[in-house]
Design an enzyme around this catalytic site. Structure first.
Site, PDB file in Angstrom:
ATOM      1  N   ARG B  67       0.851  -1.188   0.000  1.00  0.00           N
ATOM      2  CA  ARG B  67       0.000   0.000   0.000  1.00  0.00           C
ATOM      3  C   ARG B  67       0.889   1.241   0.000  1.00  0.00           C
ATOM      4  O   ARG B  67       0.926   1.970   0.974  1.00  0.00           O
ATOM      5  CB  ARG B  67      -0.885  -0.043   1.238  1.00  0.00           C
ATOM      6  CG  ARG B  67      -2.198   0.667   1.085  1.00  0.00           C
ATOM      7  CD  ARG B  67      -3.103   0.314   2.218  1.00  0.00           C
ATOM      8  NE  ARG B  67      -2.336   0.118   3.468  1.00  0.00           N
ATOM      9  CZ  ARG B  67      -2.808  -0.471   4.552  1.00  0.00           C
ATOM     10  NH1 ARG B  67      -4.009  -0.935   4.570  1.00  0.00           N
ATOM     11  NH2 ARG B  67      -2.054  -0.596   5.641  1.00  0.00           N
ATOM     12  N   LYS B 174       6.153 -19.202   9.095  1.00  0.00           N
ATOM     13  CA  LYS B 174       5.591 -19.495  10.395  1.00  0.00           C
ATOM     14  C   LYS B 174       5.147 -18.170  11.037  1.00  0.00           C
ATOM     15  O   LYS B 174       5.685 -17.146  10.673  1.00  0.00           O
ATOM     16  CB  LYS B 174       6.623 -20.198  11.268  1.00  0.00           C
ATOM     17  CG  LYS B 174       7.744 -19.251  11.720  1.00  0.00           C
ATOM     18  CD  LYS B 174       8.599 -19.896  12.766  1.00  0.00           C
ATOM     19  CE  LYS B 174       9.517 -18.885  13.369  1.00  0.00           C
ATOM     20  NZ  LYS B 174       8.917 -17.879  14.189  1.00  0.00           N
ATOM     21  N   ASP B 203      10.261 -22.109   7.528  1.00  0.00           N
ATOM     22  CA  ASP B 203      10.700 -21.796   8.879  1.00  0.00           C
ATOM     23  C   ASP B 203      12.140 -21.326   8.738  1.00  0.00           C
ATOM     24  O   ASP B 203      13.040 -22.122   8.534  1.00  0.00           O
ATOM     25  CB  ASP B 203      10.610 -23.056   9.744  1.00  0.00           C
ATOM     26  CG  ASP B 203      11.346 -22.893  11.064  1.00  0.00           C
ATOM     27  OD1 ASP B 203      11.750 -21.761  11.365  1.00  0.00           O
ATOM     28  OD2 ASP B 203      11.506 -23.899  11.766  1.00  0.00           O
ATOM     29  N   HIS B 204      12.325 -20.021   8.809  1.00  0.00           N
ATOM     30  CA  HIS B 204      13.662 -19.504   8.473  1.00  0.00           C
ATOM     31  C   HIS B 204      14.697 -19.883   9.516  1.00  0.00           C
ATOM     32  O   HIS B 204      15.881 -19.782   9.275  1.00  0.00           O
ATOM     33  CB  HIS B 204      13.620 -17.996   8.304  1.00  0.00           C
ATOM     34  CG  HIS B 204      13.134 -17.279   9.508  1.00  0.00           C
ATOM     35  ND1 HIS B 204      11.803 -17.012   9.705  1.00  0.00           N
ATOM     36  CD2 HIS B 204      13.779 -16.807  10.586  1.00  0.00           C
ATOM     37  CE1 HIS B 204      11.658 -16.385  10.859  1.00  0.00           C
ATOM     38  NE2 HIS B 204      12.838 -16.251  11.409  1.00  0.00           N
ATOM     39  N   LYS B 208      17.680 -25.186   5.216  1.00  0.00           N
ATOM     40  CA  LYS B 208      17.844 -26.511   4.646  1.00  0.00           C
ATOM     41  C   LYS B 208      19.271 -27.023   4.851  1.00  0.00           C
ATOM     42  O   LYS B 208      19.510 -28.207   5.021  1.00  0.00           O
ATOM     43  CB  LYS B 208      17.548 -26.414   3.170  1.00  0.00           C
ATOM     44  CG  LYS B 208      17.561 -27.728   2.476  1.00  0.00           C
ATOM     45  CD  LYS B 208      16.983 -27.518   1.121  1.00  0.00           C
ATOM     46  CE  LYS B 208      16.985 -28.779   0.330  1.00  0.00           C
ATOM     47  NZ  LYS B 208      16.378 -28.531  -0.966  1.00  0.00           N
ATOM     48  N   GLU B 242      17.845 -16.853  22.234  1.00  0.00           N
ATOM     49  CA  GLU B 242      18.123 -15.563  21.616  1.00  0.00           C
ATOM     50  C   GLU B 242      18.531 -14.600  22.713  1.00  0.00           C
ATOM     51  O   GLU B 242      18.029 -14.682  23.835  1.00  0.00           O
ATOM     52  CB  GLU B 242      16.872 -15.030  20.916  1.00  0.00           C
ATOM     53  CG  GLU B 242      16.519 -15.798  19.669  1.00  0.00           C
ATOM     54  CD  GLU B 242      15.203 -15.326  19.075  1.00  0.00           C
ATOM     55  OE1 GLU B 242      15.228 -14.669  18.044  1.00  0.00           O
ATOM     56  OE2 GLU B 242      14.157 -15.625  19.664  1.00  0.00           O
ATOM     57  N   ASP B 261       5.921 -19.857  19.050  1.00  0.00           N
ATOM     58  CA  ASP B 261       6.813 -19.204  18.101  1.00  0.00           C
ATOM     59  C   ASP B 261       7.942 -20.137  17.666  1.00  0.00           C
ATOM     60  O   ASP B 261       8.329 -20.148  16.505  1.00  0.00           O
ATOM     61  CB  ASP B 261       7.379 -17.930  18.748  1.00  0.00           C
ATOM     62  CG  ASP B 261       8.168 -17.085  17.750  1.00  0.00           C
ATOM     63  OD1 ASP B 261       7.762 -17.050  16.578  1.00  0.00           O
ATOM     64  OD2 ASP B 261       9.171 -16.472  18.153  1.00  0.00           O
ATOM     65  N   HIS B 266      10.189 -25.148  14.997  1.00  0.00           N
ATOM     66  CA  HIS B 266      11.627 -25.318  14.916  1.00  0.00           C
ATOM     67  C   HIS B 266      12.134 -26.465  15.786  1.00  0.00           C
ATOM     68  O   HIS B 266      12.774 -27.399  15.305  1.00  0.00           O
ATOM     69  CB  HIS B 266      12.290 -24.009  15.319  1.00  0.00           C
ATOM     70  CG  HIS B 266      13.771 -24.002  15.161  1.00  0.00           C
ATOM     71  ND1 HIS B 266      14.367 -24.359  13.989  1.00  0.00           N
ATOM     72  CD2 HIS B 266      14.755 -23.684  16.011  1.00  0.00           C
ATOM     73  CE1 HIS B 266      15.666 -24.257  14.131  1.00  0.00           C
ATOM     74  NE2 HIS B 266      15.938 -23.868  15.348  1.00  0.00           N
TER      75      HIS B 266
END
Lengths: 318, 512
Positions: B67, B174, B203-204, B208, B242, B261, B266
């Site tokens: 937008r 996610k 799912d970053h 992979k 984290e 989360d 994960h």
């Protein structure tokens, strides 16, 4: 820090490296290969620097052998760099004087890291059969550079005759960007291919390999034409629907034109030595595609529809 | 798959020719929510990095939809700035010039029919202008509540249909819902419009690269598989920590919390990969089947109070910096019971894993950023040393570091040099970054490339997503009835209750 050892032996060099490693608290367990460079005084600096650049990304031991034949008494001098100055790897530069220059393998053997691959690289002049050279025999991967020779096309034919699985040549590495872009241009459906035209500089071994590769893959006539360079300048894949053309007149940016699609620029840089060596060290198994392309290379007159043969070509034939 | 047919038809590509990179086929990538944080910090730089590594096709187009009153040039400028700031590889003018030829922008609202018609026209035009062949990937970088609207618009405007040629793929991030029911509804929305093979759930956290590293470690070696069972393994700790707080993400995070989360997708994925049997092949379906078997055999502890823990970070000092607590973050309601730390105990009811607990924990504002799987082995049944000799000997541990600094380390006992017999723990370490020429690509690069290549194997399908919710839902319900979570100091390794949770089993968390 550079440690200089004069009139030394391989054993003393190994002890010095280990002591230096111990002093800075680093171990050599992360190192993945030994790269042996055989070169002359003129090229040793560029080659070692290009190799140590790739060691920034993965640590290896670089052993640069610089034969200095002559009447002097046999003597071995070493410059050893461990750690910071040359990246995470270690570099040993060895000058082999007098008769010792004939016995380079005897110096290299004790300096190979245990149980890891060995790569030998001749940045300029290489032996005619690399795998039968005493130093070459130590390695599973042997890198030569036909383009660095005085008669590149002759050298390429020599490589072809002496080929052993594990040989590779930087002239082939230089074709990767072209091959990759050409393959991408055929990812869309395309009409049957009738012929291919390759344009490149005179005596360009990369052009010859690209020609051979295209012929192997496409099974259509692939004609070679001469251009002013630099390197390979243009490849046209002729199809029933019109030409797919990839050209690079300036050595940097390519232009891809296809039937019914607006043409656009694609990055197609001529890569420097460190990128080429980086690509070579990525895979250490025999390159079958190279073997097939090399086997298909023929020394022949370029079909550039000229009336008089170029004397330079004739010279190459001899 | 159509893509695969192209490949096999392309006479210049051969599986033997390992030098040629796997370049994505011609296509357009349409990003919804392109002006958002994720898009600017991750997606756009990843697209550039791919281009710079030569992995994008010459016929690539990037279409932004948002937008904003942007022209194509404004959009290119926006991408340029994002790339200059966040890209992993060096900035090269020629790569940029080539890439930016394929940039388009469509302004509009998700409710605006004409904007989506304009988008459809743009995508069609790109097929000729850029030679994309009509192949289009839609990246929904928007809140899940918007999915139904956008997906319906894609259907209405004909964008989702591949009738005009080329493939269609849709990428969602996610969280995949917030419980079983919402996940099922979300799947319904997507399934209505896209075939399940075209839906990529990303799912970053779980690149992979990581998954493949783990599979290679387990199944390419003989060293580990014989001891990969309850005979030798005491327990497994899977951690994702984290060091940052929630920042400006209150709107997303509050009411979701650490378990939804991170654990749902994960940590349960990592656990499934650690615990699964050897798949028949590494093809998409075979790996999925094995992961689903693990998820299906998970059992929860009977006493959820004793075997789960949660917490919320309080204010305090962390790493030399004074930081605010969760309740003081902007836009957090004073009644919030959202957990920022969650730890759970799970058992896998199979012969291989009987009696081996899997401890999963995640949290914000913890000691440092780390993600790892620690496999802790049983102690030797008999030690032929005096007890004083082995006082400092711990359990053998194999740690698979996921990110950052991917690698493997192994802890085992070794004799201390000297005349006395003394055994102490030492660590042997291997880091991917140290041993291979190519540095690991950023997770998003791999993800985007896989989507463009049409390589779905390791993305979870909706069955896995739903199974994960079945595991987590009872715990979340239990916590919801339990009031406020316990506070923990920032920069520590979580609340006391999580240490007690392991202490009850006679174990301790390892300090990652």
């Amino acid at each position: 820090m550079t440690t200089r050892l004069e009139n030394t032996s391989a054993g003393e060099i190994v002890r010095t490296i280990n002591a230096e490693r111990h002093r800075i608290g680093a171990t050599a367990t992360g190192m993945v290969l030994t790269l042996v460079i055989v070169t002359d005084e003129e090229n040793q600096s560029d080659a070692t620097r290009a190799a140590s650049y790739s060691a920034m990304e993965h640590p290896c031991r670089i052993v640069t052998l610089i034969p200095r034949p002559g009447r002097a008494d046999p003597q071995l001098d070493a410059n050893i760099d461990v750690g910071d100055t040359m990246g995470p790897g270690e570099t040993v530069r060895l000058r082999l004087r007098g008769e010792l220059s004939e016995h380079a393998a005897s110096v290299a053997l004790p300096l190979l890291l245990p149980d890891t691959p060995v790569v030998v690289w001749w940045p300029t002049q290489a032996p005619s059969v690399p795998s039968q050279d005493p130093v070459g025999a130590l390695a599973q991967r042997r890198i030569t550079d036909a383009a660095a020779d005085v008669h590149p096309m002759h050298t390429l034919i020599e490589r072809q005759k002496g080929y052993t699985a594990g040989d590779t040549d930087l002239a082939w590495t230089r074709t990767t960007v072209w091959r990759s872009m050409l393959a991408a241009s055929l990812d869309l459906p395309f009409a049957p291919i009738t012929s291919v035209d390759v344009r490149c500089e005179r005596s360009n071994p990369s052009g010859a390999l690209l020609q051979a590769w295209l012929h192997n893959c496409l099974d259509v006539p692939v004609d070679m034409h001469r251009s002013q360079g630099p390197g390979i300048t243009d490849v046209t894949i002729n199809t029933d629907n019109g030409p797919i053309d990839l050209s690079r007149p300036d050595g940097r940016t390519g232009r891809l034109s296809r039937p019914h699609v607006a043409s656009h620029d694609v990055p197609l840089p001529r890569r420097d030595l460190k990128d080429l060596i980086g690509e070579e060290l990525r895979r250490l198994d025999p390159d079958e595609t190279y073997a097939e392309a090399l086997a298909a290379v023929r020394l022949e007159q370029p079909k550039s529809r000229r009336r008089t043969p170029d004397p330079a070509d004739a010279e190459e034939q001899t | 798959m159509r893509q695969a047919e192209f490949k096999s038809q392309n006479p210049l590509r051969s599986p033997v020719d390992r030098r040629l990179p796997r370049v994505a086929g011609p296509c357009a990538l349409v990003i919804f929510g392109v002006t958002g944080d994720l898009s600017r910090k991750k997606l756009m730089p990843a697209v550039y990095d791919l281009a710079n590594r030569g992995l994008l096709p010459p016929s690539f187009a990037l279409v932004g939809f948002a937008r904003r009153d942007y022209s194509d040039q404004d959009f290119a400028k926006e991408v340029h700035d994002a790339v200059r700031e966040h890209s992993r590889t060096e900035f090269r003018e020629d790569v940029w010039a080539q890439l930016s030829q394929g940039f388009r922008f469509v302004a509009g609202d998700f409710t605006d029919d004409t904007a989506f018609d304009a988008l459809a026209a743009t995508v069609t035009a790109l097929a000729n202008e850029q030679g994309t062949g009509g192949n289009t990937a839609f990246y929904l970088s928007i809140p899940p509540s918007m999915f139904p609207l956008v997906v319906q618009q894609l259907k209405r405007s004909g964008l989702a249909s591949d009738a005009r040629g080329g493939w269609r793929r849709v990428v969602v991030e996610k969280p995949f819902g917030h419980d079983l029911q919402s996940a099922q509804e979300l799947n319904q929305v997507l399934d209505d419009v896209f075939p399940s093979g075209s839906i990529f759930r990303i799912d970053h956290y779980l690149g992979k690269e990581t998954v493949q590293n783990l599979l290679a470690l387990r199944f390419a070696n003989t060293l580990f598989e014989p001891i990969w069972n309850s005979n030798y393994i005491d327990h497994v700790q899977i951690t994702m920590a984290e060091d940052i707080g929630i920042g400006s993400r209150a709107g997303y995070y509050d009411g979701i919390g650490a378990a939804r989360d991170v654990i749902q997708n994960h940590l349960l994925q990592l656990m499934a990969l650690t615990a699964m049997e050897e798949p028949v092949s590494f093809g998409a379906q075979h790996v999925r089947v094995e992961k689903e078997k693990v998820l299906a055999s998970v059992v929860l502890p009977d006493d959820l109070d004793a075997h789960t823990a949660r917490g919320q970070y309080g204010p305090g000092w962390q790493g030399g910096e004074e930081v605010i607590g969760y309740m003081q973050e902007a836009n957090i309601p004073p009644t919030s019971c959202t957990e920022t730390y969650a730890a759970i105990t799970l058992h896998v009811d199979t012969r291989r894993w009987a009696g081996v607990p899997f401890y999963l924990r995640t949290g914000k504002r913890l000691g440092r950023r780390v993600s790892e799987i620690a496999v802790v082995f049983k102690r030797a049944p008999h030690l032929p040393f005096a007890t004083t000799d082995t006082q400092e000997l711990g359990s053998n541990t194999l740690v698979i570091r996921v990110q950052p600094d991917e690698g493997i380390s192994m802890k085992f006992g070794s004799k201390v040099p000297g005349t006395q017999m003394e055994v102490r723990d030492v660590t042997m370490d291997f880091a991917y970054g140290d041993s291979f020429t190519e540095s690991s690509p950023e997770a998003y690069e791999r993800l985007i490339l896989d989507v463009l290549l049409g390589d779905p194997p390791l993305f979870p399908r909706h069955e896995e997503v739903e199974m994960s919710w079945r595991i987590l839902d009872p715990i979340l319900e239990h916590w919801a009835s339990d009031g406020k979570p316990e506070q923990y100091d920032p920069g520590t390794w979580g609340p006391a209750s999580s240490d007690e949770m392991l202490a009850r089993d006679g174990r301790v968390w390892r300090r990652p």
